[in-house]
Design an enzyme around this catalytic site. Structure first.
Site, mmCIF file in Angstrom:
data_model
loop_
_atom_site.group_PDB
_atom_site.id
_atom_site.type_symbol
_atom_site.label_atom_id
_atom_site.label_comp_id
_atom_site.label_asym_id
_atom_site.label_seq_id
_atom_site.Cartn_x
_atom_site.Cartn_y
_atom_site.Cartn_z
ATOM 1 N N ARG A 47 -16.906 -132.202 -71.405
ATOM 2 C CA ARG A 47 -15.659 -132.309 -70.623
ATOM 3 C C ARG A 47 -15.659 -133.574 -69.785
ATOM 4 N NH1 ARG A 47 -16.213 -127.370 -67.262
ATOM 5 N NH2 ARG A 47 -14.405 -128.185 -66.162
ATOM 6 N N LYS A 55 -22.650 -119.388 -64.125
ATOM 7 C CA LYS A 55 -23.965 -119.709 -63.562
ATOM 8 C C LYS A 55 -24.407 -118.677 -62.514
ATOM 9 C CE LYS A 55 -22.366 -123.974 -63.328
ATOM 10 N NZ LYS A 55 -22.039 -125.380 -63.493
ATOM 11 N N HIS A 81 -21.765 -118.999 -53.046
ATOM 12 C CA HIS A 81 -21.627 -120.279 -53.736
ATOM 13 C C HIS A 81 -20.620 -121.158 -53.017
ATOM 14 C CE1 HIS A 81 -21.534 -123.208 -56.976
ATOM 15 N NE2 HIS A 81 -20.230 -123.231 -56.814
ATOM 16 N N ASP A 83 -22.705 -123.797 -70.951
ATOM 17 C CA ASP A 83 -22.000 -124.474 -69.862
ATOM 18 C C ASP A 83 -22.500 -125.909 -69.713
ATOM 19 O OD1 ASP A 83 -20.362 -124.694 -67.359
ATOM 20 O OD2 ASP A 83 -22.363 -124.958 -66.522
ATOM 21 N N SER A 140 -16.985 -121.926 -65.574
ATOM 22 C CA SER A 140 -18.254 -122.653 -65.503
ATOM 23 C C SER A 140 -19.063 -122.210 -64.281
ATOM 24 C CB SER A 140 -17.950 -124.164 -65.445
ATOM 25 O OG SER A 140 -19.058 -124.903 -65.010
HETATM 26 N N1 URA Z 1 -18.633 -127.551 -61.102
HETATM 27 C C1 URA Z 1 -19.077 -126.769 -62.103
HETATM 28 O O1 URA Z 1 -20.124 -126.146 -61.989
HETATM 29 N N2 URA Z 1 -18.361 -126.687 -63.228
HETATM 30 C C2 URA Z 1 -17.208 -127.354 -63.411
HETATM 31 O O2 URA Z 1 -16.605 -127.230 -64.450
HETATM 32 C C3 URA Z 1 -16.754 -128.185 -62.369
HETATM 33 C C4 URA Z 1 -17.487 -128.257 -61.220
#
Ligand code: URA
Ligand code: CA
Length: 433
Positions: free
Chosen positions: A168, A187, A82, A161, A183
């Site tokens: 947010r 994923k 990632h 999320d 977050s």
């Molecule tokens: N990228 C994400 O996937 N989540 C966040 O909270 C910030 C950046």
């Protein structure tokens, strides 16, 4: 259990229990807890932070909020990579076939997304016929057969999320390391990764602009991964200038082909070998980083990496002849050179602004509805530290329209020359395990 008590506990710096975290994530996902209470909790977290245990609990609660991809029918350890995102980051296109060529299973779920250039799927769609609309079963079979396949995002992954991130975004609580880290990790875990290599970018073109923040984010994600049973490590890499030379979809595919062939830009090649070596070790295909790197260098040299890329393209409907004949990739109508106005050394290439220049050409999406022009983009001819003579090209601009004054102005404003000799920036700032 009452949400107001959870908010009060966090406000007063008490550690939330696993049950409290599961309660608010479940309630927020099913709509029984309203936005105003969750935004209050997000702000309390922003100020009070989260303990290591809370971060792991939050991550897993978000993973459990939706579907999880089952990759258990794929042989071997599934290592995902990632990147926290940058400009002209061609690493995913290179790394997939590269590590697959030494036997690491790459089961990639990818998206399109917004940004300076398209996502991995958009880039791959520069190859005529290539598509990611395949059934799960075929996806699994392809990974077992070829060691690599890419599928479009499907299913309802981490809905908690998605909802939290949107909230947010409008409540000034994005910039919280525990929230960002959980977050991102939720994923990856929901997508089925057994082990995770993180490429945390740092510098002007990165989400985290300072080395200190990048280190903190990397540490937070590595701890979460390891605390929830996924072997995780992070490389902190430079994004003060764009990576490689190409910024644009088809241009990056061409750059990936060159790199798989051992003829890519030095920085992109080095980063791919570094990240790739860690992936190979985590997948237990090599016992040391040195051994892993030698394996990867060998498949770049002997053509196996490129063959793996071809097989991957053909298996998903693509015309693999572009690999030997990149002129078959989408081509822009016009090319222009951005000529240096004086002699000197390149001292700054502001990555995110250069990315915006590529977007002005049509290489990226500003909104979900935007249509990407796969052919257009930029090729940097000089990088930080390079010497330049007046009139030499700094950038080649690939455009489908003739009036590029705005693009040129943006590029000139964000590429700085200096009279003094400048050192090239450090590429790898550190590793966190
Ligand atoms: N990228 C994400 O996937 N989540 C966040 O909270 C910030 C950046
Ligand atoms: Ca690039």
């Amino acid at each position: 259990m009452r949400m107001v008590d959870i908010i009060e506990n966090k406000r007063d710096a008490k550690e939330l229990s696993t049950e409290e975290i599961q309660f608010f994530i479940k309630g927020y996902t099913d709509g029984s807890i309203p936005d105003y209470q969750v935004s209050s909790l997000m702000m309390a977290i922003f100020f009070q932070g989260m303990t290591e245990k809370e971060r792991a609990d939050l991550t897993m609660a978000m993973v459990e909020s939706g579907d999880k991809i089952d990759l258990s029918k794929i042989e071997g350890i599934k290592v995902d990579k990632h990147s926290t995102g940058g400009v002209g980051d061609t690493t995913t296109l290179v790394l997939g076939p590269l590590v697959a060529a030494v036997g690491v299973p790459v089961a990639k779920m990818s998206g399109r997304g917004l940004g300076h250039t398209g996502g991995t799927i958009d880039k791959l769609e520069s190859v005529e016929g290539f598509h990611v609309e395949i059934e799960n079963e075929e996806f699994i079979n392809l990974v077992n057969k070829n060691k690599i396949a890419v599928i479009g995002q499907s299913g309802n992954l981490t809905p908690a999320d998605k909802k939290l991130y949107a909230l947010r975004d409008v409540t000034a609580t994005v910039d919280s390391i525990p929230l960002i880290a959980s977050s991102i990790m939720s994923k990856k875990i929901a997508a089925g990764a057994d082990a995770i290599v993180l490429d945390v970018k740092t510098g002007a073109g990165a989400f985290m602009k300072t080395l200190n923040d990048s280190n903190e984010l990397a540490k937070a994600m590595v701890r979460i991964g390891n605390n929830v049973g996924r072997n995780t490590m992070a490389v902190i890499s430079d994004m003060s200038q764009p990576l490689g030379f190409a910024i644009g979809n088809a241009l990056e595919v061409k750059e990936a082909i060159d790199t798989l062939n051992g003829e890519g830009p030095e920085d992109l090649t080095e980063l791919c070998l570094t990240l790739g070596s860690h992936m190979v070790v985590l997948a237990k295909k090599a016992n040391s980083l040195k051994e892993a790197r030698e394996m990867l260098e060998r498949v770049m040299r002997d053509g196996t990496a490129l063959e793996t890329f071809k097989t991957f393209l053909i298996s998903q409907g693509g015309d693999a002849s572009v690999v030997d004949d990149p002129a078959k990739l989408p081509q822009a109508k016009y090319t222009f050179e951005l000529e240096a106005k004086e002699d000197g050394y390149v001292s700054e290439i502001v990555a995110d602004e250069i990315g915006t220049a590529a977007m002005l050409l049509g290489a990226g999406r500003a909104t979900k509805e935007s249509v990407i022009d796969l052919a257009v983009g930029l090729m940097l001819r000089k990088k930080i530290g390079d010497q330049v003579k007046k009139g030499e090209s700094l950038v080649t601009i690939y455009s489908n329209f003739e009036d590029i004054d705005e693009v040129k102005a943006k590029l000139y404003a964000n590429i700085t020359l200096s009279k003094e000799k400048i050192a090239a920036p450090i590429l790898i700032h550190g590793e966190i395990t």
